[in-house]
Design a protein around this motif. Structure first.
Motif, short mmCIF file in Angstrom:
data_model
loop_
_atom_site.label_atom_id
_atom_site.label_comp_id
_atom_site.label_asym_id
_atom_site.label_seq_id
_atom_site.Cartn_x
_atom_site.Cartn_y
_atom_site.Cartn_z
N ILE A 19 6.86 -11.54 -0.32
CA ILE A 19 7.57 -9.94 -0.26
C ILE A 19 6.46 -9.23 -0.91
CG2 ILE A 19 8.37 -8.07 0.66
CD1 ILE A 19 10.58 -10.28 1.84
N ILE A 20 7.07 -9.77 -2.06
CA ILE A 20 6.29 -8.45 -3.47
C ILE A 20 4.77 -8.03 -3.23
CG2 ILE A 20 6.34 -8.34 -5.90
CD1 ILE A 20 9.28 -8.62 -5.78
N GLU A 21 4.81 -9.67 -3.12
CA GLU A 21 3.02 -10.15 -3.08
C GLU A 21 2.38 -9.37 -1.80
OE1 GLU A 21 -0.14 -13.69 -2.69
OE2 GLU A 21 1.71 -14.46 -3.81
N ALA A 22 2.62 -9.46 -1.32
CA ALA A 22 2.31 -8.85 0.45
C ALA A 22 2.29 -7.47 0.03
CB ALA A 22 3.31 -9.10 1.65
N ILE A 23 3.23 -6.91 -0.56
CA ILE A 23 3.49 -5.03 -0.69
C ILE A 23 2.10 -4.94 -1.51
CG2 ILE A 23 4.95 -3.24 -2.29
CD1 ILE A 23 7.16 -4.50 -0.56
N LYS A 24 2.10 -5.18 -3.22
CA LYS A 24 1.25 -5.63 -3.64
C LYS A 24 -0.24 -5.48 -3.09
CE LYS A 24 3.14 -7.00 -7.49
NZ LYS A 24 3.40 -8.27 -9.26
N GLN A 25 -0.47 -6.18 -2.05
CA GLN A 25 -1.95 -6.74 -1.55
C GLN A 25 -2.17 -4.96 -0.26
OE1 GLN A 25 -1.72 -9.95 0.56
NE2 GLN A 25 -1.98 -11.54 -1.28
N LYS A 26 -0.40 -5.07 0.34
CA LYS A 26 -1.37 -3.59 1.10
C LYS A 26 -1.34 -2.08 -0.12
CE LYS A 26 0.15 -4.51 5.29
NZ LYS A 26 -1.56 -4.78 6.45
N LYS A 27 -1.13 -2.39 -1.35
CA LYS A 27 -0.98 -1.35 -1.84
C LYS A 27 -2.57 -0.91 -2.81
CE LYS A 27 0.81 1.68 -6.24
NZ LYS A 27 0.81 2.51 -5.53
N SER A 28 -2.61 -2.14 -2.82
CA SER A 28 -4.52 -2.21 -3.29
C SER A 28 -5.11 -2.24 -2.34
CB SER A 28 -4.27 -3.61 -3.68
OG SER A 28 -3.90 -4.45 -4.49
N ALA A 29 -5.02 -1.84 -1.00
CA ALA A 29 -5.88 -1.54 0.39
C ALA A 29 -5.56 -0.51 0.28
CB ALA A 29 -5.63 -2.69 1.31
N GLY A 30 -5.17 0.86 -0.58
CA GLY A 30 -5.04 1.81 0.12
C GLY A 30 -3.81 2.50 0.35
N PHE A 31 -2.88 1.56 0.70
CA PHE A 31 -1.64 2.09 1.45
C PHE A 31 -0.62 2.71 0.57
CE2 PHE A 31 -3.35 -0.97 4.22
CZ PHE A 31 -2.87 -0.50 5.81
#
Length: 364
Positions: A19-31
């Motif tokens: 879940i933490i990794e997925a959140i980081k990916q979302k943040k990197s995508a601009g969310f």
């Protein structure tokens, strides 16, 4: 959006890592999505929690409430007091809890009293056994949760039967399996592999920690004696939970093929599981991992909150019934175990689905 993620015990860490990794990916995508990690300290032994941060690449928690052990009431109260102060100092939009440990329930109660939304990952599972503290934790948590992320359609049905609105329920799959899939190639031999010269499919693994199995000395002694006897000359590896170790020390269970180890890290333990002939356990999470790795699993409980591991997977329930245990061993040693399949959406993408839903819910 600011999310506070709660973890307190060994099973939680496996669930929050993807879940933490997925959140980081979302943040990197601009969310606009951020997280703060709170460790309640419910499990405080390094072998039970500390190694997981290193092995699973989980960032160190922003705070450890260091609640540690105590009675159910003492531990629950300690978590609630500490988490209430944490939320007052660090407000958030959503508290995300996972699983069914005391921390899950306690932090849910505090969050809702503070007027904060709660998302429950692994919502809706039920054993029907009110003697299990985890069952009470599940019921209380799900009675207060706002967003329910489920591992199975059975869990969806449980929630709908309780009156939860369909739009609050999201069938996403199993985050434990996300972690397993990501790390399966990294599994490593524990020291006991070389020490005992273990061979694939030529040993058994056992784990016990449920009060129904370990709190009564005669029951524990009888159970282990039967397992060792039925296992014949197969090495039986027993990573011992701290609560079980205290009991075992006074039972004089000296069998040449029974080998105790300290609690193992995630990568070492699952290496043992992957190559075992079979696993005997009273843990729910391990039955999920054995199902995905296609390893025969004998569950020493009368019921399970994960029925799909029995209906679809490689797991069977035997409780403490000596005849059922004997029959299970007969099939296991004869290489006559049932063929298992992997449940729907246990594909390693559950955490991605969770963060997709969260960004939609909060219109990020």
């Amino acid at each position: 959006m600011n999310i506070t993620i709660v973890a307190g015990a060994r099973p939680n860490f496996m669930k929050i890592a993807p879940i933490i990794e997925a959140i980081k990916q979302k943040k990197s995508a601009g969310f606009n999505i951020n997280f703060r990690l709170v460790h309640t300290g419910q499990h405080y032994d390094k072998n039970l929690s500390g190694t997981f941060f290193e092995e699973l690449n989980i960032p160190l928690p922003d705070i450890n409430l260091e609640v540690k052990s105590g009675t159910q009431a003492e531990q629950t109260a300690g978590i609630m007091v500490g988490f209430e102060e944490e939320l007052a100092q660090n407000p958030c939009d959503l508290v995300l809890v996972v699983g069914d440990v005391t921390s899950t329930m306690a932090c849910t109660i505090v969050s809702k009293k503070a007027g904060i939304d709660v998302a429950h990952v692994e919502a809706g599972i039920r054993s029907g056994d009110m003697r299990m503290p985890e069952e009470i934790n599940r019921i209380v948590t799900d009675s207060l949760t706002d967003y329910f992320f489920t591992t199975s359609t059975r869990a969806n049905e449980n929630l709908l039967n309780l009156g939860v609105k369909p739009e609050q329920i999201f069938f996403v799959g199993n985050v434990m399996i996300d972690t397993l899939r990501k790390n399966e190639h990294r599994l490593k031999q524990p020291e006991v592999w070389q020490t005992l010269n273990l061979k694939p499919k030529n040993y058994l693994v056992i784990t016990l920690h449920r009060p129904s199995n370990v709190d009564e000395e005669n029951q524990l002694k009888s159970l282990i004696t039967q397992i060792v006897t039925l296992g014949k000359d197969l090495p039986i590896i027993f990573p011992v939970h701290p609560r079980t170790k205290k009991l075992l020390e006074g039972l004089s269970l000296n069998f040449k093929n029974l080998h105790y180890t300290n609690p193992l890290g995630y990568l070492e333990f699952n290496y043992l599981v992957k190559y075992a002939l079979g696993v005997l356990t009273d843990s729910g999470g391990i039955t999920e991992e054995t199902t995905v790795m296609n390893v025969p699993c004998i569950t020493l409980r009368e019921n399970t909150e994960r029925p799909e591991t029995c209906e679809i997977g490689t797991n069977i329930l035997v409780g403490s019934d000596s005849k059922k245990i004997e029959a299970a061993f007969k099939n296991l040693l004869a290489n006559n175990w049932k063929a298992g399949k992997i449940p729907e959406l246990w594909d390693g993408q559950a955490a991605t689905r969770i963060t997709d839903h969260l960004t939609e819910i909060y219109e990020l």
